[in-house]
Enzyme design. Structure first.
Site, mmCIF file in Angstrom:
data_model
loop_
_atom_site.group_PDB
_atom_site.id
_atom_site.type_symbol
_atom_site.label_atom_id
_atom_site.label_comp_id
_atom_site.label_asym_id
_atom_site.label_seq_id
_atom_site.Cartn_x
_atom_site.Cartn_y
_atom_site.Cartn_z
ATOM 1 N N PHE A 147 51.781 41.347 33.872
ATOM 2 C CA PHE A 147 50.528 40.994 34.358
ATOM 3 C C PHE A 147 49.406 41.800 33.859
ATOM 4 O O PHE A 147 49.857 42.498 34.029
ATOM 5 C CB PHE A 147 50.539 40.091 35.766
ATOM 6 C CG PHE A 147 51.714 39.519 36.299
ATOM 7 C CD1 PHE A 147 51.047 37.821 36.428
ATOM 8 C CD2 PHE A 147 53.604 39.044 36.360
ATOM 9 C CE1 PHE A 147 52.388 36.882 37.693
ATOM 10 C CE2 PHE A 147 53.612 38.231 36.426
ATOM 11 C CZ PHE A 147 52.834 37.353 37.203
ATOM 12 N N CYS B 203 35.554 38.287 39.750
ATOM 13 C CA CYS B 203 34.849 36.780 40.313
ATOM 14 C C CYS B 203 33.771 36.816 41.427
ATOM 15 O O CYS B 203 33.714 37.429 42.143
ATOM 16 C CB CYS B 203 36.162 36.400 41.224
ATOM 17 S SG CYS B 203 36.920 35.056 41.771
ATOM 18 N N CYS C 183 37.341 32.721 47.458
ATOM 19 C CA CYS C 183 37.480 32.096 48.173
ATOM 20 C C CYS C 183 38.193 32.476 49.648
ATOM 21 O O CYS C 183 38.617 33.750 49.524
ATOM 22 C CB CYS C 183 39.159 31.537 47.461
ATOM 23 S SG CYS C 183 38.319 30.680 45.806
ATOM 24 N N CYS D 118 41.756 34.127 49.336
ATOM 25 C CA CYS D 118 41.662 34.515 47.898
ATOM 26 C C CYS D 118 43.160 35.892 48.525
ATOM 27 O O CYS D 118 43.091 36.604 49.720
ATOM 28 C CB CYS D 118 40.868 35.406 47.183
ATOM 29 S SG CYS D 118 41.349 36.631 46.280
ATOM 30 N N ASP D 119 44.001 36.294 47.883
ATOM 31 C CA ASP D 119 45.112 37.443 48.330
ATOM 32 C C ASP D 119 44.662 38.648 48.001
ATOM 33 O O ASP D 119 45.135 39.516 47.424
ATOM 34 C CB ASP D 119 46.375 36.562 48.127
ATOM 35 C CG ASP D 119 47.061 36.320 46.564
ATOM 36 O OD1 ASP D 119 45.741 35.867 46.228
ATOM 37 O OD2 ASP D 119 48.049 35.948 46.689
ATOM 38 N N THR D 120 44.154 38.785 46.935
ATOM 39 C CA THR D 120 43.309 39.583 45.816
ATOM 40 C C THR D 120 41.882 39.816 45.653
ATOM 41 O O THR D 120 40.897 40.059 45.169
ATOM 42 C CB THR D 120 43.860 39.505 44.526
ATOM 43 O OG1 THR D 120 43.519 38.436 43.585
ATOM 44 C CG2 THR D 120 45.900 39.228 44.983
ATOM 45 N N GLU E 149 45.724 31.733 34.339
ATOM 46 C CA GLU E 149 45.726 31.702 35.345
ATOM 47 C C GLU E 149 44.306 31.373 35.865
ATOM 48 O O GLU E 149 43.130 32.308 36.236
ATOM 49 C CB GLU E 149 46.182 32.375 36.654
ATOM 50 C CG GLU E 149 47.908 32.504 36.554
ATOM 51 C CD GLU E 149 48.879 33.104 37.293
ATOM 52 O OE1 GLU E 149 48.322 33.727 38.200
ATOM 53 O OE2 GLU E 149 49.776 33.311 37.427
ATOM 54 N N HIS F 282 57.370 35.437 44.520
ATOM 55 C CA HIS F 282 56.933 36.720 44.509
ATOM 56 C C HIS F 282 57.384 37.169 46.378
ATOM 57 O O HIS F 282 57.492 38.696 46.807
ATOM 58 C CB HIS F 282 56.294 37.543 44.031
ATOM 59 C CG HIS F 282 55.078 36.739 43.794
ATOM 60 N ND1 HIS F 282 55.282 35.114 43.858
ATOM 61 C CD2 HIS F 282 53.630 37.527 44.529
ATOM 62 C CE1 HIS F 282 53.358 35.122 43.949
ATOM 63 N NE2 HIS F 282 52.716 36.267 44.107
#
Length: 202
Positions: free
Chosen positions: A29, A35, A39, A42-44, A102, A196
């Site tokens: 990855f 970005c 959002c 968003c988890d990041t 992605e 994950h």
């Protein structure tokens, strides 16, 4: 002197793909910084701004990926399409490494991709190239109102594109019964889970 292309890297690691069509598959990855979508689920969110992240030369990134032994590289973000990914894709593919993207599709298309996971967001337009090239459409669901958005987006992708509904992580327990019922009555859709997170992998 020709400048060596580089990309702002939030993190890079070798793991299993946790979501969508390739869930459970080994992949390296590369999470890129930057970005404009912001959002709420968003988890990041740490990846939204480019500031503070080192730019790593593309040859060094390819060396990392190739050195891991992974046959696949997932390029994610943030929104990776903020960057010209042509040089990265060419260098990875020259090493026989498959390039998986992605993206929300909210920025202009670049690169040569073996697989595109398109995850559009409500209220954010998608560039048409992504609908034409997506191997899978993944829609995050936090409430039943998201099903109509998912259907509208499914009407824009190419025939044969895989369709997935994925519960928003913090709403998963409450929204899963609705997702299960929807897929049972609309079986062209499949379920994507963030495996994950369930198994405690990165």
């Amino acid at each position: 002197m020709t400048q060596v292309p580089s990309l702002p890297i939030v993190e890079s690691f070798y793991s299993l793909q946790g979501e969508g069509f390739h869930a459970g598959t080994a992949a390296y990855f590369l999470r890129l910084a930057g970005c404009r979508n912001a959002c709420p689920f968003c988890d990041t969110p740490q990846s939204w701004k480019e500031e503070g992240f080192a730019r790593v030369p593309v040859p060094d990134l390819v060396w990392q990926v190739a050195g891991s032994g992974s046959p696949n590289c997932v390029v994610t973000g943030g929104e990776p399409m903020l960057h010209d990914l042509g040089p990265l894709c060419r260098a990875l593919r020259a090493q026989g490494i498959a390039c998986w993207l992605e993206t929300s599709g909210s920025e202009p298309f670049s690169g040569q991709w073996d697989w595109i996971c398109l995850s559009p967001k409500k209220g954010i337009p998608v560039f048409p190239d992504f609908y034409a090239g997506a191997g899978e459409l993944k829609v995050v669901v936090s409430g039943e109102e998201d099903f109509s958005f998912a259907e509208a987006e499914a009407g824009k992708v190419r025939p044969g594109c895989r369709l997935y509904l994925q519960p928003e992580w913090d709403s998963a327990s409450s929204v899963m019964p609705a997702i299960e019922a929807y897929i049972l009555s609309h079986p062209r859709w499949g379920l994507s889970l963030q495996l994950h997170k369930f198994i405690g992998m990165r």
